[in-house]
Motif scaffolding. Structure first.
Motif, PDB file in Angstrom:
ATOM      1  N   ASN A  47      37.006  35.137  27.731  1.00 43.75           N
ATOM      2  CA  ASN A  47      38.197  35.931  28.029  1.00 43.75           C
ATOM      3  C   ASN A  47      38.100  36.505  29.439  1.00 43.75           C
ATOM      4  O   ASN A  47      37.041  37.013  29.844  1.00 43.75           O
ATOM      5  N   GLY A  48      39.213  36.426  30.175  1.00 47.56           N
ATOM      6  CA  GLY A  48      39.197  37.012  31.515  1.00 47.56           C
ATOM      7  C   GLY A  48      40.317  36.460  32.374  1.00 47.56           C
ATOM      8  O   GLY A  48      41.262  35.831  31.883  1.00 47.56           O
ATOM      9  N   ILE A  49      40.181  36.708  33.686  1.00 46.77           N
ATOM     10  CA  ILE A  49      41.177  36.256  34.652  1.00 46.77           C
ATOM     11  C   ILE A  49      40.732  34.922  35.250  1.00 46.77           C
ATOM     12  O   ILE A  49      39.566  34.774  35.654  1.00 46.77           O
ATOM     13  N   LEU A  50      41.659  33.973  35.276  1.00 51.63           N
ATOM     14  CA  LEU A  50      41.375  32.668  35.869  1.00 51.63           C
ATOM     15  C   LEU A  50      41.407  32.835  37.393  1.00 51.63           C
ATOM     16  O   LEU A  50      42.468  32.860  38.020  1.00 51.63           O
ATOM     17  N   THR A  51      40.227  32.943  37.983  1.00 51.09           N
ATOM     18  CA  THR A  51      40.160  33.264  39.420  1.00 51.09           C
ATOM     19  C   THR A  51      40.305  32.038  40.319  1.00 51.09           C
ATOM     20  O   THR A  51      40.817  32.135  41.431  1.00 51.09           O
ATOM     21  N   HIS A  52      39.862  30.864  39.837  1.00 47.38           N
ATOM     22  CA  HIS A  52      39.928  29.664  40.671  1.00 47.38           C
ATOM     23  C   HIS A  52      40.294  28.453  39.821  1.00 47.38           C
ATOM     24  O   HIS A  52      39.807  28.299  38.703  1.00 47.38           O
ATOM     25  N   ARG A 106      34.789  13.658  37.507  1.00 51.24           N
ATOM     26  CA  ARG A 106      33.616  13.122  36.833  1.00 51.24           C
ATOM     27  C   ARG A 106      33.183  14.068  35.717  1.00 51.24           C
ATOM     28  O   ARG A 106      33.476  15.272  35.749  1.00 51.24           O
ATOM     29  N   LYS A 107      32.476  13.515  34.758  1.00 52.08           N
ATOM     30  CA  LYS A 107      31.949  14.341  33.682  1.00 52.08           C
ATOM     31  C   LYS A 107      31.013  15.405  34.256  1.00 52.08           C
ATOM     32  O   LYS A 107      30.139  15.115  35.062  1.00 52.08           O
ATOM     33  N   GLY A 108      31.232  16.677  33.851  1.00 47.50           N
ATOM     34  CA  GLY A 108      30.409  17.787  34.332  1.00 47.50           C
ATOM     35  C   GLY A 108      30.927  18.447  35.587  1.00 47.50           C
ATOM     36  O   GLY A 108      30.400  19.499  36.005  1.00 47.50           O
ATOM     37  N   GLN A 109      31.957  17.880  36.212  1.00 49.93           N
ATOM     38  CA  GLN A 109      32.509  18.467  37.432  1.00 49.93           C
ATOM     39  C   GLN A 109      33.196  19.792  37.115  1.00 49.93           C
ATOM     40  O   GLN A 109      33.872  19.936  36.104  1.00 49.93           O
ATOM     41  N   VAL A 110      33.007  20.795  38.017  1.00 56.35           N
ATOM     42  CA  VAL A 110      33.616  22.116  37.814  1.00 56.35           C
ATOM     43  C   VAL A 110      35.113  22.027  38.090  1.00 56.35           C
ATOM     44  O   VAL A 110      35.543  21.580  39.150  1.00 56.35           O
ATOM     45  N   LEU A 111      35.910  22.463  37.098  1.00 54.12           N
ATOM     46  CA  LEU A 111      37.373  22.387  37.199  1.00 54.12           C
ATOM     47  C   LEU A 111      38.001  23.742  37.510  1.00 54.12           C
ATOM     48  O   LEU A 111      39.023  23.809  38.203  1.00 54.12           O
ATOM     49  N   ALA A 112      37.415  24.809  36.979  1.00 53.99           N
ATOM     50  CA  ALA A 112      38.008  26.136  37.161  1.00 53.99           C
ATOM     51  C   ALA A 112      36.934  27.199  36.947  1.00 53.99           C
ATOM     52  O   ALA A 112      35.848  26.928  36.415  1.00 53.99           O
ATOM     53  N   LYS A 113      37.250  28.443  37.358  1.00 57.39           N
ATOM     54  CA  LYS A 113      36.313  29.568  37.220  1.00 57.39           C
ATOM     55  C   LYS A 113      37.060  30.782  36.699  1.00 57.39           C
ATOM     56  O   LYS A 113      38.179  31.079  37.118  1.00 57.39           O
ATOM     57  N   ILE A 114      36.415  31.472  35.748  1.00 54.75           N
ATOM     58  CA  ILE A 114      36.972  32.689  35.143  1.00 54.75           C
ATOM     59  C   ILE A 114      36.123  33.875  35.583  1.00 54.75           C
ATOM     60  O   ILE A 114      34.882  33.779  35.649  1.00 54.75           O
ATOM     61  N   ASP A 115      36.774  34.993  35.900  1.00 53.76           N
ATOM     62  CA  ASP A 115      36.047  36.203  36.297  1.00 53.76           C
ATOM     63  C   ASP A 115      35.105  36.627  35.169  1.00 53.76           C
ATOM     64  O   ASP A 115      35.516  36.721  34.006  1.00 53.76           O
ATOM     65  N   ASP A 116      33.825  36.878  35.508  1.00 53.56           N
ATOM     66  CA  ASP A 116      32.838  37.185  34.482  1.00 53.56           C
ATOM     67  C   ASP A 116      32.802  38.650  34.075  1.00 53.56           C
ATOM     68  O   ASP A 116      31.998  39.058  33.224  1.00 53.56           O
ATOM     69  N   GLY A 117      33.637  39.469  34.688  1.00 53.03           N
ATOM     70  CA  GLY A 117      33.723  40.875  34.279  1.00 53.03           C
ATOM     71  C   GLY A 117      32.456  41.667  34.527  1.00 53.03           C
ATOM     72  O   GLY A 117      32.127  42.582  33.754  1.00 53.03           O
ATOM     73  N   GLY A 118      31.708  41.356  35.582  1.00 53.28           N
ATOM     74  CA  GLY A 118      30.501  42.118  35.921  1.00 53.28           C
ATOM     75  C   GLY A 118      29.225  41.587  35.320  1.00 53.28           C
ATOM     76  O   GLY A 118      28.163  42.214  35.468  1.00 53.28           O
ATOM     77  N   LEU A 119      29.285  40.438  34.655  1.00 50.60           N
ATOM     78  CA  LEU A 119      28.071  39.887  34.051  1.00 50.60           C
ATOM     79  C   LEU A 119      27.042  39.496  35.111  1.00 50.60           C
ATOM     80  O   LEU A 119      25.831  39.539  34.859  1.00 50.60           O
ATOM     81  N   SER A 120      27.491  39.095  36.292  1.00 46.64           N
ATOM     82  CA  SER A 120      26.564  38.692  37.351  1.00 46.64           C
ATOM     83  C   SER A 120      25.669  39.855  37.764  1.00 46.64           C
ATOM     84  O   SER A 120      24.459  39.685  38.010  1.00 46.64           O
ATOM     85  N   GLN A 121      26.264  41.086  37.877  1.00 47.52           N
ATOM     86  CA  GLN A 121      25.473  42.261  38.225  1.00 47.52           C
ATOM     87  C   GLN A 121      24.490  42.603  37.102  1.00 47.52           C
ATOM     88  O   GLN A 121      23.339  42.973  37.347  1.00 47.52           O
ATOM     89  N   GLU A 126      48.167  28.635  35.643  1.00 47.66           N
ATOM     90  CA  GLU A 126      47.986  28.834  37.073  1.00 47.66           C
ATOM     91  C   GLU A 126      46.862  29.837  37.354  1.00 47.66           C
ATOM     92  O   GLU A 126      46.518  30.684  36.528  1.00 47.66           O
ATOM     93  N   GLN A 127      46.322  29.737  38.534  1.00 54.18           N
ATOM     94  CA  GLN A 127      45.273  30.655  39.000  1.00 54.18           C
ATOM     95  C   GLN A 127      45.807  32.090  38.995  1.00 54.18           C
ATOM     96  O   GLN A 127      46.937  32.357  39.376  1.00 54.18           O
ATOM     97  N   GLY A 128      44.974  33.018  38.524  1.00 53.75           N
ATOM     98  CA  GLY A 128      45.368  34.426  38.468  1.00 53.75           C
ATOM     99  C   GLY A 128      45.849  34.860  37.098  1.00 53.75           C
ATOM    100  O   GLY A 128      46.043  36.057  36.848  1.00 53.75           O
ATOM    101  N   SER A 129      46.033  33.937  36.179  1.00 53.86           N
ATOM    102  CA  SER A 129      46.491  34.273  34.832  1.00 53.86           C
ATOM    103  C   SER A 129      45.326  34.776  33.973  1.00 53.86           C
ATOM    104  O   SER A 129      44.169  34.414  34.185  1.00 53.86           O
TER     105      SER A 129
END
Length: 395
Positions: free
Chosen positions: A107-112, A122-137, A210-213
């Protein structure tokens, strides 16, 4: 001719006694006497019976004197063996197992969104990125704690190996390090869910969100990916064909929209019969080298479910059925040089049909002369004359 003689005799007899009878009948009717009328009627009935007897005698004589044969005219064809390939005609839709609408796992914002419609991936290629909500920190902090726990554990282990310190201290250090490692792994798995990757190689057919949703895990459709290499047709087959429609059977696939016909075979048959409609599922492989066959195209299938190398085939129109439900045809036997023979009724057993043709499985031998035109009007044991269209046309 017989009928003309009969009418002629009746006319003579009626003419010879018509005048007096007419007057007599009129007089009796005018008398209004019930007894007289009944008497007159009895006389007329007697006269009629006498006339019928005389007509019968005349007909018998005519029959013996008339040498003209009145037999029905028929056409025939000769039964012969030939190869019979029965096909089951069905309709199905083209599909592929590599057709998927991708939904997020987080769950989150579709950032990219890194791809666009029509792009090959190709199989395994990155298609999109979702905001992790601070999990990286959070994971950065956990890694620091995990590194500290690792250092403490390693030092405690060295002391324990030298028999220095207590066992409980060693075990506590080991437990703390392992729990910190597990926490890091779990958080890394959560962060991995924020990256949307291609499950297989293919083409991005549609970018839906779309991006940002804001997206919801397992609910929001992000994009649709399709691979047209592994196409097949899934069709439901009636259970009565379960022993004939098997893996490897030849299939002719017709795609009306494309005007294309493909020869292929069944690649898989399900072992489950649907109790709701008494059918089972078959998969037919569809080669798609040109990539012009798309999912959900309507296809007409002709499955070769039965083959006989020496089958006797006849038109269904020549077959009749008796009161017991038995099927029969008429064959011509004892035919003379003038093509006059005897119609003989033969009870037959039949198998599969294809169009207006049916296979005869029993009681009919190759070479039998079967009545075609006129089969519905002849009787068993009746004399018939076989006509040939070519001879008739030459006359």
């Amino acid at each position: 001719m017989k009928n003309i003689y009969s009418i002629f005799i009746i006319t003579l007899l009626l003419t010879s006694c018509g005048g007096g009878q007419k007057n007599s009948t009129e007089n009796v009717l005018e008398s209004n006497s019930l007894e007289t009328i009944r008497k007159k009627r009895g006389e007329l009935v007697n006269e009629q019976e006498a006339l019928n007897e005389q007509i019968k005698m005349l007909d018998e004589k005519i029959k013996t004197l008339d040498t003209t044969k009145h037999v029905p005219l028929i056409t025939t064809f000769t039964a012969k063996t030939e190869k019979f390939e029965h096909v089951l005609e069905l309709q199905g839709n083209v599909t592929t197992k590599n057709l998927l609408t991708i939904t997020p796992e987080y769950n989150g914002i579709l950032t990219h969104v890194y791809v666009k419609e029509g792009q090959k991936v190709r199989k395994g290629q990155v298609l999109a990125k979702i905001d992790d909500g601070g999990l990286s920190q959070q994971i950065a902090q956990l890694k620091i704690q995990s590194d500290l726990a690792k250092t403490t554990y390693e030092r405690q282990k060295r002391l324990w190996d030298q028999n220095i310190g207590s066992e409980i201290q060693f075990l506590q250090a080991k437990s703390t390090y392992e729990s910190q490692q597990e926490a890091v792994n779990q958080l890394q798995q959560q962060i991995a869910k924020t990256t949307v990757k291609a499950p297989f190689s293919g083409t991005i057919d549609d970018v839906i969100t779309e991006q940002g949703s804001v997206v919801a895990a397992g609910q929001t459709p992000l994009m649709r990916i399709v691979n047209l290499d592994d196409m097949y047709i899934e069709v439901e087959v009636p259970e009565s064909y379960v022993s004939n429609v098997v893996k490897g059977k030849k299939v002719q696939v017709e795609l009306p929209v494309l005007g294309k016909t493909i020869d292929t075979e069944i690649r898989q048959v399900s072992d489950f019969i649907n109790p709701a409609n008494r059918t089972f599922t078959a998969e037919i492989e569809v080669p798609n080298k040109d990539k012009d066959i798309k999912p959900n195209l309507t296809a007409r299938l002709k499955i070769n479910d039965y083959t006989s190398e020496n089958a006797i085939l006849i038109p269904q129109s020549v077959i009749s059925e008796n009161a017991e439900g038995e099927q029969y045809v008429y064959v011509v036997s004892n035919k003379n040089a003038e093509d006059v023979g005897t119609a003989k009724r033969v009870i037959i057993e039949t198998g599969k049909t294809q169009g207006d043709i049916i296979e005869v499985t029993n009681n009919l031998e190759p070479g039998a002369e079967i009545i075609k035109e006129g089969a519905r009007s002849v009787k068993d044991g009746q004399s018939v004359e076989v006509i040939k269209y070519k001879e008739a046309g030459n006359e």
